[in-house]
Design a protein around this motif. Sequence first.
Motif, PDB file in Angstrom:
ATOM      1  N   ILE A 126       0.801  -1.209   0.000  1.00  0.00           N
ATOM      2  CA  ILE A 126       0.000   0.000   0.000  1.00  0.00           C
ATOM      3  C   ILE A 126       0.843   1.272   0.000  1.00  0.00           C
ATOM      4  O   ILE A 126       0.542   2.233  -0.706  1.00  0.00           O
ATOM      5  N   ARG A 139     -11.642  -3.408  -2.164  1.00  0.00           N
ATOM      6  CA  ARG A 139     -10.396  -4.090  -2.509  1.00  0.00           C
ATOM      7  C   ARG A 139     -10.610  -5.180  -3.554  1.00  0.00           C
ATOM      8  O   ARG A 139      -9.785  -5.378  -4.450  1.00  0.00           O
ATOM      9  N   SER A 140     -11.722  -5.897  -3.472  1.00  0.00           N
ATOM     10  CA  SER A 140     -11.924  -7.057  -4.338  1.00  0.00           C
ATOM     11  C   SER A 140     -12.698  -6.762  -5.605  1.00  0.00           C
ATOM     12  O   SER A 140     -12.540  -7.459  -6.605  1.00  0.00           O
ATOM     13  N   PHE A 173      -6.255   3.359  -3.826  1.00  0.00           N
ATOM     14  CA  PHE A 173      -6.565   2.395  -2.769  1.00  0.00           C
ATOM     15  C   PHE A 173      -5.877   2.787  -1.470  1.00  0.00           C
ATOM     16  O   PHE A 173      -6.463   2.679  -0.388  1.00  0.00           O
ATOM     17  N   TYR A 213      -7.809   3.647   2.090  1.00  0.00           N
ATOM     18  CA  TYR A 213      -7.550   2.999   3.375  1.00  0.00           C
ATOM     19  C   TYR A 213      -7.135   4.011   4.439  1.00  0.00           C
ATOM     20  O   TYR A 213      -7.496   3.878   5.604  1.00  0.00           O
ATOM     21  N   SER A 271      -7.850  -0.120   7.435  1.00  0.00           N
ATOM     22  CA  SER A 271      -9.139  -0.733   7.721  1.00  0.00           C
ATOM     23  C   SER A 271      -9.277  -1.114   9.186  1.00  0.00           C
ATOM     24  O   SER A 271     -10.392  -1.243   9.701  1.00  0.00           O
ATOM     25  N   ASP A 288      -4.117 -10.000  -4.849  1.00  0.00           N
ATOM     26  CA  ASP A 288      -3.398  -8.754  -5.128  1.00  0.00           C
ATOM     27  C   ASP A 288      -2.134  -8.732  -4.285  1.00  0.00           C
ATOM     28  O   ASP A 288      -1.960  -9.546  -3.382  1.00  0.00           O
ATOM     29  N   TRP A 312      -0.963  -6.060  -2.448  1.00  0.00           N
ATOM     30  CA  TRP A 312      -0.985  -4.818  -1.704  1.00  0.00           C
ATOM     31  C   TRP A 312      -0.710  -5.003  -0.219  1.00  0.00           C
ATOM     32  O   TRP A 312      -0.557  -4.024   0.505  1.00  0.00           O
ATOM     33  N   SER A 313      -0.697  -6.216   0.279  1.00  0.00           N
ATOM     34  CA  SER A 313      -0.557  -6.415   1.718  1.00  0.00           C
ATOM     35  C   SER A 313       0.843  -6.868   2.097  1.00  0.00           C
ATOM     36  O   SER A 313       1.534  -7.539   1.323  1.00  0.00           O
TER      37      SER A 313
END
Length: 278
Positions: free
Chosen positions: A2, A91-92, A101, A105, A219, A260, A262-263
């Motif tokens: 992110i 996100r999905s 994004f 968040y 989140s 994805d 992103w985490s």
Amino acid sequence: MIQDIAPKKLDNQYKPDAVPKDDSVMFCFRGKDVLVRQDEGKLFPTFAQLGHPHDCVYLFTIGKKSFFLLLGHEEPPIPAGFAFEPVRSIRSSKEAKLPSFYAFYTALHLSGWYRANRFCGACGQPTELDTKERALRCPHCGNIIYPRINPAVIVGVLHDGKILVTKYARSYDVPFFALIAGFTEIGETLEETVEREVMEETGLHVKNIRYYKSQPWGSAADILAGFYCDLDGSPEIHMDKQELSRALWAGPEEVILQPDDWSLTNEMMQRFKEGKPC
């Protein structure tokens, strides 16, 4: 992940006198829903599209684009082509570019903080926006409330060429894996959190705890700290079935990544899967 939005950069210095422009992005939350477009184009509405609402506060700037939050005391008319959708679906189901994004968040984090602190926790009186910094001030007793950030850990436990992967009890049907994770308790170091969370969720002991990287995760109002560590003792897993639906040792070819990248969780699993130092 992110925060990896280079060459763009987050400027989160609070600007109480900032005024929205027509193209400033507006975040409008209603409970656990957020206002988004229903067709192709920009994901979130602009200041002009919402009819120049008055009840908004400056959040931050990414690149040359400024972002504001509609505080929600009065909901504006919903423009054509927009609708409220659950925040969990963004996100999905949305083709959001990474900076958008990330902004969403971060705005979600701040929105929850503003909503939860409309009244002073010390005396119960309504709070006001501070005029100098990102804070809420009680005009009655002088109490100052700053945004809350929850420290948490992500843990990659390694043993004999494998990594400990899990699935949360509430996400038993998802096809991909996660890692051990948990919040830091009062009076606890991050390293102690690693040891405790691994023990509580899987019954395993660990050693050689080493820091990898951190990530904001709006989140849950988190700042996530990623650690790798080695198994210390028996590899037999005793899973906490209230927290997890699966916990197993997986080799590189067995690790199923998230859809994805992103985490921090996914990056740490991918790093192991690709044979990079952990």
